[in-house]
Design a protein around this motif. Structure first.
Motif, mmCIF file in Angstrom:
data_model
loop_
_atom_site.group_PDB
_atom_site.id
_atom_site.type_symbol
_atom_site.label_atom_id
_atom_site.label_comp_id
_atom_site.label_asym_id
_atom_site.label_seq_id
_atom_site.Cartn_x
_atom_site.Cartn_y
_atom_site.Cartn_z
ATOM 1 N N TYR A 30 0.899 -1.306 -0.065
ATOM 2 C CA TYR A 30 -0.248 0.008 -0.159
ATOM 3 C C TYR A 30 0.935 1.294 -0.031
ATOM 4 C CZ TYR A 30 -3.055 3.594 1.486
ATOM 5 O OH TYR A 30 -4.015 4.750 1.678
ATOM 6 N N LYS A 31 0.506 2.339 -0.968
ATOM 7 C CA LYS A 31 1.175 3.487 -0.989
ATOM 8 C C LYS A 31 -0.072 4.431 -0.679
ATOM 9 C CE LYS A 31 5.521 2.854 -3.570
ATOM 10 N NZ LYS A 31 6.080 3.380 -4.767
ATOM 11 N N PRO A 32 0.035 5.452 0.262
ATOM 12 C CA PRO A 32 -0.893 6.260 0.346
ATOM 13 C C PRO A 32 -1.156 7.334 -1.007
ATOM 14 C CG PRO A 32 0.709 6.985 1.796
ATOM 15 C CD PRO A 32 0.967 5.599 1.250
ATOM 16 N N GLU A 33 -2.161 7.622 -1.086
ATOM 17 C CA GLU A 33 -2.626 8.788 -2.241
ATOM 18 C C GLU A 33 -2.363 9.843 -2.055
ATOM 19 O OE1 GLU A 33 -6.293 7.694 -4.031
ATOM 20 O OE2 GLU A 33 -5.635 5.828 -4.664
ATOM 21 N N VAL A 34 -1.606 10.612 -2.575
ATOM 22 C CA VAL A 34 -1.140 12.172 -2.161
ATOM 23 C C VAL A 34 -1.723 13.169 -3.047
ATOM 24 C CG1 VAL A 34 0.861 13.617 -1.405
ATOM 25 C CG2 VAL A 34 0.966 11.116 -0.912
ATOM 26 N N VAL A 35 -2.213 13.950 -2.561
ATOM 27 C CA VAL A 35 -2.719 15.389 -3.462
ATOM 28 C C VAL A 35 -2.009 16.470 -2.554
ATOM 29 C CG1 VAL A 35 -4.485 16.639 -4.432
ATOM 30 C CG2 VAL A 35 -4.635 14.237 -4.202
ATOM 31 N N GLN A 36 -1.057 17.296 -3.209
ATOM 32 C CA GLN A 36 -0.423 17.956 -2.619
ATOM 33 C C GLN A 36 -0.490 19.657 -3.346
ATOM 34 O OE1 GLN A 36 3.546 16.854 -2.599
ATOM 35 N NE2 GLN A 36 3.579 16.588 -0.525
ATOM 36 N N GLY A 37 -0.729 20.569 -2.757
ATOM 37 C CA GLY A 37 -0.792 21.961 -3.366
ATOM 38 C C GLY A 37 -2.239 22.616 -3.483
ATOM 39 N N ASN A 38 -2.268 23.470 -4.282
ATOM 40 C CA ASN A 38 -3.666 24.130 -4.352
ATOM 41 C C ASN A 38 -4.359 23.714 -5.656
ATOM 42 O OD1 ASN A 38 -1.886 26.112 -3.130
ATOM 43 N ND2 ASN A 38 -3.503 27.430 -3.051
ATOM 44 N N PHE A 39 -5.465 22.791 -5.249
ATOM 45 C CA PHE A 39 -6.358 22.321 -6.394
ATOM 46 C C PHE A 39 -7.010 23.491 -7.152
ATOM 47 C CE2 PHE A 39 -10.398 21.032 -8.179
ATOM 48 C CZ PHE A 39 -9.983 20.225 -9.124
ATOM 49 N N VAL A 40 -6.922 23.640 -8.367
ATOM 50 C CA VAL A 40 -7.628 24.634 -9.246
ATOM 51 C C VAL A 40 -8.259 23.721 -10.393
ATOM 52 C CG1 VAL A 40 -7.319 26.744 -10.611
ATOM 53 C CG2 VAL A 40 -5.715 26.429 -8.837
#
Length: 171
Positions: A30-40
Motif C-alpha cells: 500500500y502506498k497512500p495517495e497524495v494530493v499536494q498543493g492548491n487544486f484549481v
C-alpha cells in the motif's frame, strides 16, 4: 588505481540501490495517495477575467502556493496527484498582474471538479440505502399530539426556573 576501485564500488552501490528500490516498490502492498498543493479546477479558471483585482482572484482560486518577493506581480498555483501504479500528475497555473489588476493567466489544462474527484476516489462497492420511509414504516410511529407536547414543555420550563437562581435581581 585506488581511485578507479573506489569509483567502481560507488557505481555498484548505485546499481544495487536502484535494484533494491525496484524490489521494495514491487513488494509494497500500500502506498497512500497524495494530493499536494492548491487544486484549481477548470471551472475556477473559466471564472477569471482580465481586469479583476488581486482580492477577486484570491476569492476564486484561493491563496497562491508560491508568491515570490522577486516576482510580486506573479502568483503560481501548483498541485500534484500521486497514486499507486500511476505516474505522478502535475498541474501549474501562473497568474500575472499589472499592479493590482489581473493581466493574464497561463498554464496547464486543469481538470474539472468532477474529473478530479473521479481521479482521487476509489470505486465504491456498496449499495446506497433508500432514504425515504414508506407509509407502512411511518404508521409504526404514532403522531405526537401538539397540545400535549406544548404543556409538557411549559411544565419542564417551570421546573427549570425553580431549579436555577435568577440571572437578574427581581425589580
Amino acid at each position: 588505481m585506488l581511485a578507479l576501485l573506489a569509483a567502481g564500488l560507488l557505481a555498484g552501490c548505485g546499481t544495487l540501490n536502484d535494484a533494491t528500490r525496484g524490489m521494495a516498490d514491487a513488494l509494497t502492498l500500500y502506498k497512500p495517495e497524495v494530493v499536494q498543493g492548491n487544486f484549481v479546477s477548470s471551472e475556477q479558471v473559466a471564472a477569471l477575467r482580465p481586469g479583476m483585482t488581486r482580492l477577486q482572484v484570491r476569492d476564486i482560486l484561493g491563496t497562491p502556493l508560491v508568491s515570490s518577493v522577486f516576482h510580486g506581480d506573479r502568483w503560481d498555483y501548483v498541485f500534484t496527484i500521486q497514486r499507486q501504479g500511476v505516474p505522478p500528475q502535475r498541474y501549474h497555473l501562473g497568474v500575472f498582474f499589472a499592479g493590482d489588476v489581473l493581466q493574464r493567466y497561463e498554464g496547464d489544462e486543469m481538470p474539472s471538479e468532477a474529473e478530479f474527484v473521479q481521479r482521487i476516489s476509489r470505486e465504491r462497492k456498496f449499495k446506497v440505502p433508500v432514504l425515504e420511509a414508506t407509509e407502512d414504516q411511518l404508521a409504526r410511529y404514532p403522531a405526537a399530539d401538539a397540545p400535549q407536547a406544548e404543556s409538557d414543555a411549559s411544565e419542564s420550563a417551570a421546573q427549570l426556573r425553580g431549579a436555577y437562581p435568577p440571572l437578574e435581581p427581581a425589580r
